[in-house]
Structures are given as C-alpha cells and as structure tokens.
Design a protein around this motif. Structure first.
Motif, PDB file in Angstrom:
ATOM      1  N   PRO A 271      29.599 -37.843 -57.198  1.00 57.31           N
ATOM      2  CA  PRO A 271      28.153 -38.077 -57.300  1.00 57.31           C
ATOM      3  C   PRO A 271      27.744 -39.042 -58.409  1.00 57.31           C
ATOM      4  CG  PRO A 271      28.726 -35.887 -58.103  1.00 57.31           C
ATOM      5  CD  PRO A 271      29.954 -36.442 -57.450  1.00 57.31           C
ATOM      6  N   THR A 272      28.490 -39.105 -59.512  1.00 53.98           N
ATOM      7  CA  THR A 272      28.107 -39.998 -60.610  1.00 53.98           C
ATOM      8  C   THR A 272      28.102 -41.450 -60.150  1.00 53.98           C
ATOM      9  OG1 THR A 272      29.012 -38.486 -62.280  1.00 53.98           O
ATOM     10  CG2 THR A 272      28.677 -40.773 -62.939  1.00 53.98           C
ATOM     11  N   ASN A 275      25.348 -42.033 -57.421  1.00 52.74           N
ATOM     12  CA  ASN A 275      24.014 -42.140 -57.994  1.00 52.74           C
ATOM     13  C   ASN A 275      23.819 -43.454 -58.739  1.00 52.74           C
ATOM     14  OD1 ASN A 275      23.434 -39.619 -56.968  1.00 52.74           O
ATOM     15  ND2 ASN A 275      23.864 -38.534 -58.887  1.00 52.74           N
ATOM     16  N   ASP A 279      20.768 -45.692 -57.744  1.00 47.96           N
ATOM     17  CA  ASP A 279      19.704 -45.860 -58.731  1.00 47.96           C
ATOM     18  C   ASP A 279      19.595 -47.292 -59.246  1.00 47.96           C
ATOM     19  OD1 ASP A 279      19.284 -43.169 -58.440  1.00 47.96           O
ATOM     20  OD2 ASP A 279      20.313 -42.597 -60.297  1.00 47.96           O
ATOM     21  N   GLU A 284      23.159 -47.189 -50.838  1.00 47.51           N
ATOM     22  CA  GLU A 284      23.596 -45.838 -50.480  1.00 47.51           C
ATOM     23  C   GLU A 284      24.995 -45.908 -49.881  1.00 47.51           C
ATOM     24  OE1 GLU A 284      23.877 -42.264 -50.464  1.00 47.51           O
ATOM     25  OE2 GLU A 284      21.704 -42.383 -50.180  1.00 47.51           O
TER      26      GLU A 284
END
Length: 310
Positions: A271-272, A275, A279, A284
């Motif tokens: 996830p890091t 994201n 961000d 994506e």
C-alpha cells in the motif's frame, strides 16, 4: 504439446536489484504455473553505498558486546526493515572482530531478539553466520506499523522483569519512515512499555542514473508481447518509471488521461508504494500485493487476470 517460445512468455519487470546469492522472485517466477510462463527481468532502480560512520559505530557496539540481554547492556535487541541494512550488517559480521580473542560466538547476539519486517529481510538475516543462529521475530508483520505493534508486545514480554526496557538498535538508510521510533517512543506509553530506539544510518540510497534508459530499452525489446507486468517495490524512481512508460505529463507532473502501453500492467509490493503513485501522480496501479512477498505479488496478478486462455 507445442514448445513454449520466448515470445509466448510474459515479461515481468522487477524494479529492484537482484538479491544474492538467490532471489525468491526469480525462483518463483521462472517456474511456469497455472498457465502462466513469466520471463523475469531485474531493473535496478536504486544504488546503495555503505556509510562509514554508521558502520564503524555498529562495529564498535558489537566489539564491546553492547547488544545483550544482560542488565546494563547498551541495547537489548536490533531492528531491520530493509535488505540493504542486513547486507551492511552482514559485511561487518563477515569482516570478523579484527582482534584476537573475540572470534568465539561473534557477533555475540545469541540471547537477544532480532526484529525483521518481512520474509525477504528475514531470509537475509537467516544467512548471517552465528552459532547458534540469530533469533529472528516479526517476519509475518510485513510493514513498519505492524512490526512496531508486535515489538511492543514481544519485547515487553522478553524483558518483562524490567520496569525500564533496554533500548533497541535500529539500522536504517538515509531515507526511511519513522513509524517504528514514533510508535515505540510514544510519550503516551506507560513507562514500562516505552522502548527507546537508536537509529544508526548504515547505508545511503539514490536513484540510478541509468534506470530510465535501462527500463526504456527493455520496454522497446518487448513491445510486441501480448502482456507485460511491472512490479514496483519502492516510491523511489516512480517518476522515471512513468516517464519510461510514456504516461507522465511533464507540465502537470500527473499521468496523462490518454495512456500508452495498454498491454503493460503495474503491480506494487504494498500500500505505501500504491498510495505514493496515486497521491503524487494520479496513477492507480492495476494491483497491489496484500503481502510484500513473491507469493503476494503472484496472487495479486493471478487474481487480476485469472487463468490464461489455453
């Protein structure tokens, strides 16, 4: 049965330096399974250098037997969250104590807990020579947040008879997250739960100048393949990965609405990194591994694509 040709295989670009002596990603993805036949390529993103000052400090601590479960020792355990830190530590251990009389039981870590963030780091630590072997814990956690919670419980139990827990030695790189020190040294913790963490920078990291060029060459060589996968292991170098794919708008710093390389899919190790891409670039990834391991990446790709048509 027809023989598989190189053109039938699915290129898998692993944006990392190949681990030595063996790499678990190569071992898994070179074996055809469930209708997939991957062709792994390692594309190093980062280059690493050992920091002399940090190396000297850690060696001094080892020589003084400063990491021990004995009362009054400087440290009661160690923490590792990267293979590069383990490589630096292994270099120190292989170098030996450098003086007579200290060879026995070197590096003197028989009776302390060694904490590791995941399976890859654990495998690297298991190769560190010591008799008996290092006592390694935390491999199941997978990230710094979960590891820090595990340490609070496990380390607290390990030193349950001490109202003040001995500090931990945390070997780190120049770039790192601070979740572990923040969690273990949270001022809100009771005094008997609080764990002081000393971070020692033992290696530095930078993006390789040749990364984008190396990646673009591989993309060019495999442009006619039906499907390609890119596995991203770190936020570092993500901008150049997107540039190589031709989907980064230099004016906005975000990905273009109309993307190229439609046959190329992106997986992140966790996830890091996912994201970070979302961000900072509005990108994506197609999948993100639930666990930061070869098996986790494999399951993510398989769940996305399913069984290939025969």
């Amino acid at each position: 049965m027809s023989k598989t040709t190189p053109r039938d295989r699915t290129p898998l670009f692993l944006l990392k330096t190949k681990s030595s002596p063996t790499d678990a990603y190569e071992e898994l993805f070179t074996t055809p399974c469930d209708g997939y036949d991957f062709e792994p390529h390692f594309v190093p993103v980062l280059e690493h250098r050992f920091e002399d000052g940090g190396m000297a400090k850690v060696k001094s601590v080892l020589l003084s037997k400063g990491i021990s479960s004995e009362e009054g020792s400087r440290y009661g355990g160690m923490v590792f969250t990267s293979q590069r830190a383990v490589e630096a530590f292994t270099k120190l251990v292989h170098g030996g104590p450098g003086r007579e009389g200290d060879e026995e039981l070197w590096p003197h870590l028989q009776d302390v807990p060694i904490y590791s963030v995941g399976p890859a780091t654990t495998r690297a630590l298991q190769a560190v020579p010591q008799t008996p072997p290092l006592q390694i814990f935390g491999s199941h956690t997978g990230n710094g947040e979960d590891l820090s919670k595990f340490i609070l419980q496990h380390y607290g139990e390990w030193y349950r008879d001490r109202p003040t827990k001995p500090p931990l030695l945390f070997l780190v790189g120049e770039q790192r997250r601070d979740i572990i020190p923040k969690t273990l040294m949270d001022p809100a913790l009771p005094s008997d739960k609080y764990i002081k963490v000393d971070e020692v920078v033992i290696y530095g990291t930078g993006v390789m100048e040749s990364f984008r060029e190396d990646f673009e060459l591989l993309l060019k060589e495999t442009k006619d393949r039906t499907t390609r996968w890119v596995v991203v292991f770190s936020p570092s170098g993500c901008d150049n990965m997107l540039r190589a794919l031709g989907i980064l708008d230099e004016a906005t710093g975000r990905v273009k609405e109309r993307r190229g390389h439609e046959n190329t899919y992106v997986a992140t190790i966790g996830p890091t990194t996912r994201n970070h891409l979302l961000d900072n670039f509005g990108f994506e990834p197609h999948v993100s591994a639930e666990h930061p391991s070869p098996e986790g990446v494999w399951k993510a790709i398989y769940s996305f694509q399913g069984t290939p048509a025969q």
